[in-house]
Design a protein around this motif. Sequence first.
Motif, short mmCIF file in Angstrom:
data_model
loop_
_atom_site.label_atom_id
_atom_site.label_comp_id
_atom_site.label_asym_id
_atom_site.label_seq_id
_atom_site.Cartn_x
_atom_site.Cartn_y
_atom_site.Cartn_z
N TYR A 289 1.10 -0.90 0.32
CA TYR A 289 0.21 0.38 0.04
C TYR A 289 1.13 1.54 -0.05
N GLN B 253 0.68 5.14 1.12
CA GLN B 253 -0.22 6.28 1.90
C GLN B 253 0.69 7.74 1.55
N GLY C 289 -2.04 12.99 4.85
CA GLY C 289 -3.56 13.01 5.58
C GLY C 289 -4.19 12.26 3.97
N LYS C 290 -4.08 11.05 3.91
CA LYS C 290 -5.32 10.15 3.05
C LYS C 290 -4.93 8.48 3.15
N GLY C 291 -5.79 8.07 3.05
CA GLY C 291 -5.79 6.59 3.69
C GLY C 291 -4.94 5.84 3.08
N PRO C 292 -4.67 4.72 3.26
CA PRO C 292 -3.40 3.53 2.07
C PRO C 292 -3.93 3.25 0.77
N PHE D 52 -4.26 0.49 -2.28
CA PHE D 52 -3.74 0.01 -2.61
C PHE D 52 -2.75 -0.08 -4.18
#
Lengths: 114, 115
Positions: free
Chosen positions: A36, A38, A41-44, A46
């Motif tokens: 992943y 990241q 400030g963001k989500g992981p 794919f």
Amino acid sequence: GESVGLHLPTLSVQEGDNSIINCAYSNSASDYFIWYKQESGKGPQFIIDIRSNMDKRQGQRVTVLLNKTVKHLSLQIAATQPGDSAVYFCAENRIYNQGGKLIFGQGTELSVKP
Amino acid sequence: NAGVTQTPKFRVLKTGQSMTLLCAQDMNHEYMYWYRQDPGMGLRLIHYSVGEGTTAKGEVPDGYNVSRLKKQNFLLGLESAAPSQTSVYFCASSPIAGGPRKTQYFGPGTRLLVL
């Protein structure tokens, strides 16, 4: 204990160079691995995955290598770009009872110098 | 598709207050998860759900409750917030647990500060 860990917490590369991010895992029964990305400030997000019956898998500018003998996983990024700057997590997926759970490594921060 | 969305994006609570974090996914995924992310600790699983009406504990479930009344929604509740629950919370979903479709897709996160 069970763990998924990364060898280096930070990695700095020059724009255009190739990057290699490493990951060690301890559970030989794990059959699926994921990388992943990241951004701050963001989500992981794919990137790429690989099953344990494979040694290598390629995507767009990324390659994942799996060495089951030494329980090692690596992510190679070709021609690294400033937009690749982020924290990269490896994760192994295991099935517990009824569900699937991801065990994450601590992450490696990739910094790309222009 | 919006993918996985989370509300709110940021919240400040006082110790002892309660709140609910909402996660929604429009991918018709069976599995949903709640994680917390803390510096130096990586992502840790709080609770997860293998389908509508089901929930199960993860690694760090204490102080949290969850509900999955609808397939597309997964709620995380804090009954009495504590400063130790200051963290970034991520929701994720995946199609199924078996086979190659194990990849989890994450939401943008909720930043929670408990004073």
